[in-house]
Design an enzyme around this catalytic site. Structure first.
Site, PDB file in Angstrom:
ATOM      1  N   LYS A  82       0.840  -1.197   0.000  1.00 13.54           N
ATOM      2  CA  LYS A  82       0.000   0.000   0.000  1.00 13.54           C
ATOM      3  C   LYS A  82       0.881   1.255   0.000  1.00 13.54           C
ATOM      4  CE  LYS A  82      -3.871  -2.321   2.333  1.00 13.54           C
ATOM      5  NZ  LYS A  82      -4.779  -2.267   3.512  1.00 13.54           N
TER       6      LYS A  82
ATOM      7  N   TYR B  13     -12.355  -2.819  -3.194  1.00 18.19           N
ATOM      8  CA  TYR B  13     -12.900  -2.826  -1.833  1.00 18.19           C
ATOM      9  C   TYR B  13     -14.430  -2.736  -1.829  1.00 18.19           C
ATOM     10  CZ  TYR B  13      -8.262  -2.395   0.352  1.00 18.19           C
ATOM     11  OH  TYR B  13      -6.976  -2.623   0.803  1.00 18.19           O
TER      12      TYR B  13
ATOM     13  N   ASN C 180      -1.939  -0.004   7.294  1.00 16.03           N
ATOM     14  CA  ASN C 180      -1.434  -1.348   7.599  1.00 16.03           C
ATOM     15  C   ASN C 180      -0.605  -1.982   6.481  1.00 16.03           C
ATOM     16  OD1 ASN C 180      -3.582  -1.863   5.934  1.00 16.03           O
ATOM     17  ND2 ASN C 180      -4.701  -3.182   7.367  1.00 16.03           N
TER      18      ASN C 180
ATOM     19  N   HIS D 124      -1.736  -5.462   1.409  1.00 16.16           N
ATOM     20  CA  HIS D 124      -2.996  -6.145   1.118  1.00 16.16           C
ATOM     21  C   HIS D 124      -2.709  -7.587   0.715  1.00 16.16           C
ATOM     22  CE1 HIS D 124      -6.889  -7.212  -0.591  1.00 16.16           C
ATOM     23  NE2 HIS D 124      -6.210  -7.730  -1.605  1.00 16.16           N
TER      24      HIS D 124
ATOM     25  N   GLU E  24      -9.646 -10.314  -7.833  1.00 14.86           N
ATOM     26  CA  GLU E  24      -8.692  -9.207  -7.681  1.00 14.86           C
ATOM     27  C   GLU E  24      -7.598  -9.264  -8.749  1.00 14.86           C
ATOM     28  OE1 GLU E  24      -9.356  -8.917  -2.830  1.00 14.86           O
ATOM     29  OE2 GLU E  24      -7.382  -9.411  -3.612  1.00 14.86           O
TER      30      GLU E  24
HETATM   31  P1  GDP Z   1      -7.825  -6.980   5.177  1.00 16.19           P
HETATM   32  O1  GDP Z   1      -8.388  -8.023   4.244  1.00 16.19           O
HETATM   33  O2  GDP Z   1      -7.072  -7.600   6.333  1.00 16.19           O
HETATM   34  O3  GDP Z   1      -7.002  -5.932   4.479  1.00 16.19           O
HETATM   35  O4  GDP Z   1      -9.059  -6.232   5.881  1.00 16.19           O
HETATM   36  P2  GDP Z   1     -10.490  -5.797   5.299  1.00 16.19           P
HETATM   37  O5  GDP Z   1     -10.744  -6.440   3.967  1.00 16.19           O
HETATM   38  O6  GDP Z   1     -11.481  -6.016   6.378  1.00 16.19           O
HETATM   39  O7  GDP Z   1     -10.324  -4.232   5.115  1.00 16.19           O
HETATM   40  C1  GDP Z   1      -9.615  -3.708   4.023  1.00 16.19           C
HETATM   41  C2  GDP Z   1      -8.762  -2.565   4.503  1.00 16.19           C
HETATM   42  O8  GDP Z   1      -9.610  -1.515   4.985  1.00 16.19           O
HETATM   43  C3  GDP Z   1      -7.833  -2.852   5.670  1.00 16.19           C
HETATM   44  O9  GDP Z   1      -6.640  -3.500   5.298  1.00 16.19           O
HETATM   45  C4  GDP Z   1      -7.582  -1.460   6.206  1.00 16.19           C
HETATM   46  O10 GDP Z   1      -6.639  -0.764   5.380  1.00 16.19           O
HETATM   47  C5  GDP Z   1      -8.946  -0.807   6.025  1.00 16.19           C
HETATM   48  N1  GDP Z   1      -9.733  -0.914   7.246  1.00 16.19           N
HETATM   49  C6  GDP Z   1     -10.344  -2.025   7.748  1.00 16.19           C
HETATM   50  N2  GDP Z   1     -10.970  -1.751   8.901  1.00 16.19           N
HETATM   51  C7  GDP Z   1     -10.734  -0.437   9.146  1.00 16.19           C
HETATM   52  C8  GDP Z   1     -11.126   0.466  10.177  1.00 16.19           C
HETATM   53  O11 GDP Z   1     -11.802   0.090  11.127  1.00 16.19           O
HETATM   54  N3  GDP Z   1     -10.717   1.757  10.081  1.00 16.19           N
HETATM   55  C9  GDP Z   1      -9.955   2.197   9.031  1.00 16.19           C
HETATM   56  N4  GDP Z   1      -9.585   3.479   9.001  1.00 16.19           N
HETATM   57  N5  GDP Z   1      -9.561   1.375   8.034  1.00 16.19           N
HETATM   58  C10 GDP Z   1      -9.957   0.093   8.085  1.00 16.19           C
HETATM   59 MG    MG Z   2      -9.853  -7.862   2.786  1.00 16.58          MG
END
Ligand code: GDP
Ligand code: MG
Length: 158
Positions: A17, A57, A120, A123, A134
């Site tokens: 990222k 997303y 974080n 991805h 994807e």
């Molecule tokens: P991943 O698959 O572990 O990346 O997690 P998700 O698919 O649930 O979410 C996608 C991305 O959205 C995450 O990697 C974070 O960058 C962001 N994200 C997820 N939850 C949060 C949150 O509670 N707050 C914020 N600011 N970003 C979030």
């Molecule tokens: Mg995810």
């Protein structure tokens, strides 16, 4: 034989990222996938548009952080990769660690390089179906290379 060869063709989408690129972590992140024994079959650096990110997303469309997620993900270049190998989807999720770096153990990419869920670093696709979608979203078929890695008879069971 067919089965283990097919499992070895599993692919996933990994992206460094914008925070990971800005913090010069691209090399260290690639190194972890190389040293684990996975094979790089596609790689590019892109400035992602809100359009492609909204699709990537899409499942998070209704989340309160969705707009800030798009802003973050388009704040600078990302390095998008396709990695191939046995069980690569699940193994990558373990290597990346939990979404919230506070829960990601040391030794994972997020646990070692990040502190906040909104920054974080990396991805990883969360399922084989998700990975296929994807990969199709980010890459054209011609930009994914089928190649034989010289050590593959020692990194996978055939
Ligand atoms: P991943 O698959 O572990 O990346 O997690 P998700 O698919 O649930 O979410 C996608 C991305 O959205 C995450 O990697 C974070 O960058 C962001 N994200 C997820 N939850 C949060 C949150 O509670 N707050 C914020 N600011 N970003 C979030
Ligand atoms: Mg995810």
């Amino acid at each position: 034989l067919m089965n283990s060869l097919q499992n070895a063709r599993e692919r996933t989408l990994i992206a460094v990222k914008p925070d990971g690129v800005q913090r010069r972590l691209v090399g260290q992140i690639i190194q972890r996938f190389e040293q684990r024994g996975f094979k790089l079959v596609g790689l590019k650096m892109v400035q992602a548009s809100h359009g492609i990110l909204s699709e990537h997303y899409g499942e998070l469309r209704t989340k309160p952080f969705f707009q800030s997620l798009l802003t973050y993900m388009s704040s600078g270049p990302v390095v998008v990769m396709v990695w191939e190998g046995h069980n690569v989807v699940q193994a990558s999720r373990k290597m990346v660690g939990q979404t919230n770096p506070a829960e990601a153990p040391a030794g994972t990419i997020r646990g070692d390089f990040s502190v906040h869920v909104s920054r974080n670093v990396v991805h990883a696709s969360d399922s084989q179906e998700g990975a296929q979608k994807e990969i199709q979203l980010w890459f054209q078929g011609k930009d994914l290379l089928d190649w034989d890695c010289c050590d593959q008879i020692y990194t996978i069971e055939v």
